[in-house]
Design a protein around this motif. Structure first.
Motif, mmCIF file in Angstrom:
data_model
loop_
_atom_site.group_PDB
_atom_site.id
_atom_site.type_symbol
_atom_site.label_atom_id
_atom_site.label_comp_id
_atom_site.label_asym_id
_atom_site.label_seq_id
_atom_site.Cartn_x
_atom_site.Cartn_y
_atom_site.Cartn_z
ATOM 1 N N ARG A 162 13.115 -42.493 34.829
ATOM 2 C CA ARG A 162 12.723 -43.888 34.991
ATOM 3 C C ARG A 162 12.628 -44.502 33.594
ATOM 4 O O ARG A 162 12.408 -43.808 32.611
ATOM 5 N N MET A 167 8.598 -40.404 34.485
ATOM 6 C CA MET A 167 9.049 -39.634 35.643
ATOM 7 C C MET A 167 10.579 -39.648 35.659
ATOM 8 O O MET A 167 11.210 -40.533 35.070
ATOM 9 N N LYS A 205 6.907 -35.916 37.434
ATOM 10 C CA LYS A 205 6.163 -36.867 36.612
ATOM 11 C C LYS A 205 5.476 -36.168 35.444
ATOM 12 O O LYS A 205 4.928 -35.075 35.586
ATOM 13 N N SER A 310 4.746 -45.332 36.717
ATOM 14 C CA SER A 310 4.823 -44.044 37.409
ATOM 15 C C SER A 310 3.508 -43.679 38.101
ATOM 16 O O SER A 310 3.379 -42.586 38.651
#
Length: 553
Positions: A162, A167, A205, A310
């Motif tokens: 991301r 994450m 994550k 996240s």
């Protein structure tokens, strides 16, 4: 316009030793020295032997040009100190420039299509990383799953992050390569998103990401150098003349040194190495020194928590859209206290990532307690750094000036996160999110950056964000939390003199003054007089680092 600079300009010129002929003279511009929040004035800048020779009245300064001097015509544009970016993952940015671009993939279908197209020509087994996807662009904001991409990436392990870097999505090939199964335990400070049967869905994550990263092959020195070269060219085109490269590795350090030795390093770089390796860094600095004014070990970088995007930022109260869940800490409080205290005792400089309000309150308390405990022989100029200082309680803002702690912030995040943050933490907590105005008014030292590749490297986008706070979705034309907007001059100072101060270089660069390094950019229009909403249209035409023109448009 001789009277505009008057005696001040003449004294500056004399102080610089105007009998020397200049190598470069920048004429026909409006000059903002960065020494104050005042407006720019018509004038010129002369450069000699990599440093500012004179600045002031055009006729007087232009008369300092030597026979072979390069004359740069600013064409009425803004002449200002080079932009410093106070927080980048710089070599990662260079790798991302050559990787799949998922940042603006507006639908899950487009996300899948781009990955499939990128994977098609690759050799079997070649990893796909980078990406910078943003699920908040998608209807309902679903997190991607490995099942989405397995069919289009059957031959290649994928681990694409991301855009916040907290994450990432792994496909099934990556899970097999890493040996991750439903029996794999979730490490402290991380999360593995699973289905009801416990099978990993592909999202990892924070600290859980290392389960996959450990299986990704290390880049070769040649690949590192190529990534750095790409990043340097990109930075030069945007007027970036210095950066704090945070979360750097020894491999990164070696790459910078190789390019510096080859004369290819076109900005000043301070590298911040992992906080938990402070003893190793202290030994290296004691043995070999920290570096020089071009490349040096700036200090250490640690983490308290994750990110709001996240849902791993650490808050006092739960997320508004995740009942009962208030985020997580990446590092234990005991480790943070031990590492920060040990690093400070060794004389090293410390920067720590803080996003949620509870993470930031804890970090400020640790910085304060370490300062007081280690001041028994008198105060020391530490300049602790809070990287991001994103979500703050109002009572914590004044602590930045009192301790003091540098608020190392990234204004583009405000106009990015502002699209969805109210739903995640509620409007009341948002009021002191990216609190630029409140921090400046409290006297806090402020340094701006991008967090590239989390956000674009372009400083002009950051200035626009700080001044207008217009979110990327266009839904806040008057600014998201408009009371936190600041002026153009304040934003530029945070990108120039503010970063110089944060890196203990305020007497070397960050302003245009005689004797300072000639790190100068020319922008094609005056940022102070143009409509603030049009700032992203401005372009850098020349970038000069240490008297060397490293970019011209």
């Amino acid at each position: 316009m001789r009277a505009a600079w008057g005696v001040v300009a003449l004294s500056l010129a004399l102080a610089a030793g105007c009998s020397k002929p200049a190598d470069i003279v920048i004429v026909n511009g409006v000059v903002w020295t960065g020494a104050s929040s005042g407006n720019p004035q018509p004038g010129a800048v002369a450069i000699k032997d990599g440093k500012i020779l004179a600045v002031g009245d055009s006729a007087e300064v232009a008369g300092r040009a030597g026979r072979a001097a390069e004359i740069i015509d600013a064409r009425g544009g803004l002449v200002m100190p080079g932009f410093a970016d106070g927080h980048t993952h710089f070599i990662d940015g260079g790798f991302q420039l050559a990787s799949v671009d998922l940042r603006d993939a507006a639908t899950p279908a487009e996300f899948v299509r781009r990955l499939g197209a990128y994977a098609a020509p690759l050799r079997p087994g070649e990893w796909i990383t980078g990406g910078d996807w943003d699920h908040e662009l998608w209807s309902g904001a679903p997190l991607p799953r490995r099942s989405w991409i397995d069919s289009v990436t059957p031959r290649n392990p994928v681990f694409v992050n991301r855009l916040d870097g907290h994450m990432a999505l792994a496909n099934s090939a990556a899970l097999r390569a890493a040996g991750v199964t439903r029996e794999t335990a979730t490490p402290p400070g991380g999360e593995i998103v699973r289905d009801r049967a416990g099978e990993p869905l592909g999202i990892f994550k924070d600290q859980a990401m290392n389960l996959i990263w450990d299986a990704v092959p290390e880049a070769s020195p040649e690949q590192h150098d190529s990534a750095l070269a790409r990043a340097l060219a990109h930075a030069a085109s945007l007027g970036v003349t210095a950066t704090a490269h945070v979360s750097a590795s020894w491999e990164d350090w070696a790459s910078y040194r190789r390019l510096k030795d080859a004369g290819r390093l076109t900005l000043r770089a301070a590298l911040f190495l992992p906080l938990d390796r402070w003893r190793e860094v202290a030994d290296t600095v004691a043995r070999s020194g920290a570096g020089d004014d071009v490349l040096w070990i700036g200090g250490l970088k640690g983490y308290v928590d994750g990110s709001a995007g996240s849902r791993t930022a650490y808050f006092f109260e739960p997320f508004a859209d995740s009942a009962g869940y208030a985020g997580l800490m990446q590092t234990s409080e005991a480790d943070l206290r031990a590492w920060i205290g040990g690093a400070d005792s060794a004389g090293l400089r410390v920067a720590v990532h803080g996003i949620g309000d509870r993470a930031n309150a804890l970090l400020l308390e640790i910085f304060d307690s370490v300062s007081q405990a280690h001041n028994v022989d008198g105060p020391r100029d530490r300049r602790f750094r809070n990287e991001h200082a994103q979500h703050l309680r109002s009572q914590d803002i004044a602590r930045f000036a009192r301790i003091p702690v540098v608020a190392s912030m990234q204004p583009y995040h405000a106009v990015d996160d502002g699209r969805w943050l109210d739903k995640r933490i509620g409007r009341e907590r948002s009021r002191t999110t990216y609190a630029f105005r409140d921090l400046i008014d409290a006297g806090a030292p402020l340094a701006f950056g991008s967090d590239w590749t989390v956000a674009p490297l372009d400083p002009l986008l950051g200035v626009h964000a700080a001044v207008t706070r217009r979110t990327l979705d266009g839904k806040h034309p008057d600014g998201w939390i408009p009371e936190q907007k600041i002026t153009v001059a304040e934003a530029l100072r945070a990108y120039t003199a503010g970063n110089a101060w944060a890196l203990f270089a305020e007497r070397k660069w960050g302003t245009i003054a005689p004797g300072y390094y000639a790190d100068v950019v020319v922008v094609d229009r005056n940022l102070f007089t143009m409509p603030p909403e049009d700032i992203p249209q401005a372009k850098v035409t020349h970038t000069i680092v240490g008297g060397r023109v490293v970019y011209r448009r």
